[in-house]
Design a protein around this motif. Structure first.
Motif: not given
Length: 302
Positions: A90-92, A94-96, A98-99, A102, A293, A298
């Motif tokens: 899940e963390k990856f 969200e980060e991916g 987001k990048k 945006k 966010n 969250e």
């Protein structure tokens, strides 16, 4: 080699396994040729199927094979092994996302492993809202299988079927029958499995097995419920801001009417009304920060 799990094994595959096994009896067949089946579970399966545990697998009739297949789905077993799968997390996700987008709000969901045709698989999804996503038009769909993007044949893919079958109106987005949702939305689906059921040799679309569609929809629905909290908060805040702007526009007229009803002068009333609007705006700005966010948002999403 990854052994198949009893859940989801089709009757045709079971017949082939019975014909090709090197084991001498049903208990040996169930414990040796399948994953997550111990001796106790194998004996329960045989008992439910009304078959002797020492029966030779090759000797089973079509009717007996069907009873065995049905019993395999009824006995409670440990889920399929997960060490053979490679989810993103899940963390990856969200980060991916987001990048890439945006987005102002992102939520990710990882489903527990499931089985189709005896093969373990896991579904992950993430939803992105706002940011650089197009405000008008169809939502963007990002499809991945074992960390590889699927770029073509989207209309033939299980991911598209799952998204279309999901009722996005429940989560604050418009959607026509049989179509993807509309709005500033990004949808990411990742399918991880030891054997991805592609529809063709081009490996650009996942076959629409009922078990796969079900897991994808469950992941989308869970993420959708979390996103809906943020979307509804944002819509409510926007409605309040529009009402404030309308009120602010008519302050002079309101002050003039109040002057006739009270002892206060029009200029004094205007100052007091403007202070009231300013205080209300400050409160809304504070509430708006909470719907972003950040940690507070969250928590609301998760």
């Amino acid at each position: 080699e990854i052994k198949p799990h009893p859940y989801g094994v089709e009757i045709g595959l079971l017949r082939r396994m019975l014909a090709n096994t090197n084991t001498r009896n049903l208990v040996g067949f169930l414990t040796s040729d399948f994953s997550r089946v111990g001796r106790g579970s194998a004996l329960r399966i045989c008992k439910l199927a009304k078959l002797e545990a020492n029966r030779k697998p090759h000797d089973l009739s079509h009717e007996e094979t069907e009873r065995l297949h049905k019993s395999m789905q009824m006995v409670k077993l440990i889920g399929p092994p997960t060490d053979c799968l490679s989810p993103l997390g899940e963390k990856f996700l969200e980060e991916g996302l987001k990048k890439e987008t945006k987005a102002e709000f992102i939520v990710a969901v990882s489903r527990p492993p499931s089985v189709y045709r005896g093969n373990p698989f896991a579904v992950e999804c993430a939803l992105a809202f706002g940011g650089e996503l197009p405000q008008e038009g169809t939502a963007q769909l990002f499809r991945f299988a074992n960390k590889v993007p699927l770029l073509y044949h989207a209309s033939d893919c299980a991911t598209t079927d799952a998204v279309v079958d999901t009722d996005w109106r429940r989560y604050g987005f418009s959607q026509s029958s049989g179509q993807l949702p509309q709005g500033q939305l990004g949808i990411f689906i990742h399918f991880a499995s030891v054997w991805v059921p592609y529809t063709s040799e081009g490996k650009q679309a996942i076959a629409s097995y009922p078990e796969i569609i079900k897991e994808m929809k469950l992941a989308l629905q869970e993420a959708g419920r979390k996103l809906a909290i943020y979307v509804r908060q944002k819509h409510k805040l926007r409605e309040r801001q529009l009402r404030q702007e309308l009120f602010e526009k008519y302050i002079p007229e309101l002050a003039e009417s109040l002057e006739k009803l009270t002892d206060k002068k029009r200029e004094t009333l205007i100052v007091e009304l403007e202070k009231f609007v300013k205080k209300s705006k400050a409160k809304d700005e504070k509430d708006g920060e909470k719907t972003g966010n950040d940690k507070e948002s969250e928590k609301a999403g998760k």
